[in-house]
Write an enzyme that holds these catalytic residues in place. Structure first.
Site, PDB file in Angstrom:
ATOM      1  N   CYS B  65      78.524-105.404  54.078  1.00 54.05           N
ATOM      2  CA  CYS B  65      79.609-104.393  54.754  1.00 54.05           C
ATOM      3  C   CYS B  65      79.150-103.126  54.303  1.00 54.05           C
ATOM      4  CB  CYS B  65      80.907-104.890  54.783  1.00 54.05           C
ATOM      5  SG  CYS B  65      81.400-105.053  53.113  1.00 54.05           S
ATOM      6  N   CYS B 134      86.547-109.009  50.876  1.00 53.70           N
ATOM      7  CA  CYS B 134      87.126-107.843  50.189  1.00 53.70           C
ATOM      8  C   CYS B 134      87.973-108.399  48.932  1.00 53.70           C
ATOM      9  CB  CYS B 134      88.015-107.323  51.458  1.00 53.70           C
ATOM     10  SG  CYS B 134      87.187-106.748  52.796  1.00 53.70           S
TER      11      CYS B 134
END
Lengths: 254, 165
Positions: B65, B134
């Protein structure tokens, strides 16, 4: 998503299983959409997992049963009826481009528009439900293919995907600390920029960096150095994010 | 609203993209309330002096990402983390994960901080499956910061040994 939704409804209704069961007892329907291609065997024939380089096994027209020509064959050359999308075809084949990182985006757009003119559902409003269905799949697939091949980053990542190389979802344990520090510095500088000139400056540097990376990725892919290409594409991802943030920052500073 | 908010707040809050208001953000992105809280009011944003002997710095990146995360800790003489700061450039979940990590680390010993798991962070923030990486990034940042601190202490010890000889 579009094609998946349609196919799922069809599968649920059993419509797909009724067709193509006559001659050879196999009815294989394909769902296109992911990098991993799967063939859905509705009847006796069992399909194997298929790679991008394989030629389609069902290369005959669903309507007149004549052999199909071309990869992919959008229409039957004899009865001219639209065919279902060929799962074995890569985005490059679909849009009639060489499988290479360097791409003429103008030509790509022309081919895309040409194909959409022929395959868009608007042209099939008076045709059979089956043809409309195929046309919808083609159109969605064309959009996906075009979007992927248009930008260097997605194009490069797709090329890696075709070779079976993917970027992992987690942290990059082998990451270059200097690269990460540089990224931090650039991001921080952009964040703290007070004027459009400052943001613009960062934008220009980022663009230059992306151009350099594009050349390096091209060289790496040409030479088949997938590992090097992957690392460079990762860098490109980081800087592409920064480029997006520059645009946001500039609009904020207006 | 975004611009006014940004100008009112100190640098830390400029880190996050302020173009949309909180209710729009929530609606558009489907983030959980807790993530939004960290996004709107990130705790412990900033930097510590990475050259300081009692500061450990962890710098990690997520290639898929393109997120980058920096996490720093300041440890006292008893081995307790007295301050923790972060700077994250990425999505709301990444920012929230690192913000939460710094909150949790404060007051803990090094060994206790090592026990913080990405699953705990993900659970606390109600992260959906697509955002689990994350929390993983935050855990890796914690470990990197602690490892950096330990390495510095070892170097110091070695220097001390060399000096006495």
């Amino acid at each position: 998503m579009f094609s998946r939704c349609s196919l799922r409804t069809l599968l649920g209704a059993g419509a797909l299983s009724r067709r193509r069961s006559a001659t050879d007892g196999t009815a294989a329907y394909r769902r296109h959409g992911d990098a991993t291609e799967r063939r859905w065997a509705c009847a006796l024939g069992v399909a194997a997992l298929r790679g991008y380089s394989a030629a389609p096994a069902d290369s005959s027209c669903w309507k007149c049963r004549r052999p199909l020509e071309g990869v992919p064959a959008f229409f039957c050359s004899v009865c001219e009826v639209v065919q279902p999308p060929d799962d074995a075809a890569s985005y490059f084949q679909i849009l009639g481009c060489d499988r290479a990182f360097t791409l003429d985006t103008q030509k790509l757009q022309q081919k895309y528009l040409q194909l959409q003119r022929k395959l868009h559902p608007d042209n099939f409003s008076r045709k059979s439900a089956e043809e409309q269905e195929y046309s919808e799949h083609h159109s969605a697939l064309l959009n996906r293919a075009y979007r992927t091949l248009l930008k260097p980053l997605s194009r490069g990542l797709y090329m890696l995907e075709l070779e079976g190389v993917a970027i992992e979802d987690g942290t990059d344990s082998g990451a270059d600390p200097e690269l990460l520090m540089e990224l931090m510095d650039v991001n921080e500088a952009l964040d703290e920029a007070q004027t459009s000139e400052e943001a613009d400056g960062i934008g220009r540097n980022t663009k230059a960096r992306l151009t350099e990376l594009t050349e390096q990725i091209d060289a790496a892919l040409r030479q088949g150095e997938l590992g090097a290409a992957k690392a460079l594409l990762v860098q490109m991802k980081y800087f592409a994010n920064i480029e997006d943030k520059v645009k946001e920052k500039l609009s904020e500073l207006l | 609203m975004a611009g006014a908010l940004a100008k009112r707040c100190v640098t830390p809050l400029v880190l996050v993209n302020r173009r949309i208001s909180a209710p729009e953000f929530r609606a558009q992105c489907g983030y959980h309330e807790k993530v939004v809280q960290h996004y709107e009011n990130p705790r412990n944003v900033g930097s510590l002096d990475k050259k300081a002997r009692n500061v450990g710095t962890g710098l990690v990146g997520a290639p898929a990402c393109g997120d980058v995360m920096k996490l720093q800790i300041m440890v006292d003489d008893e081995g307790k983390i007295m301050d923790a700061r972060f700077k994250t450039f990425g999505c709301g979940s990444a920012i929230a994960s690192s913000s939460l990590a710094t909150e949790w680390m404060k007051g803990k010993s090094i060994d206790d901080a090592l026990l913080i798991r990405n699953t705990d962070i993900a659970k606390e923030l109600h992260l959906p499956p697509v955002k689990l990486h994350c929390s993983m990034l935050a855990e890796d940042a914690i470990k990197a910061a602690l490892a950096d601190y330990r390495l510095k202490q070892q170097d110091d010890q070695q220097e001390a040994i060399v000096a006495t000889n």
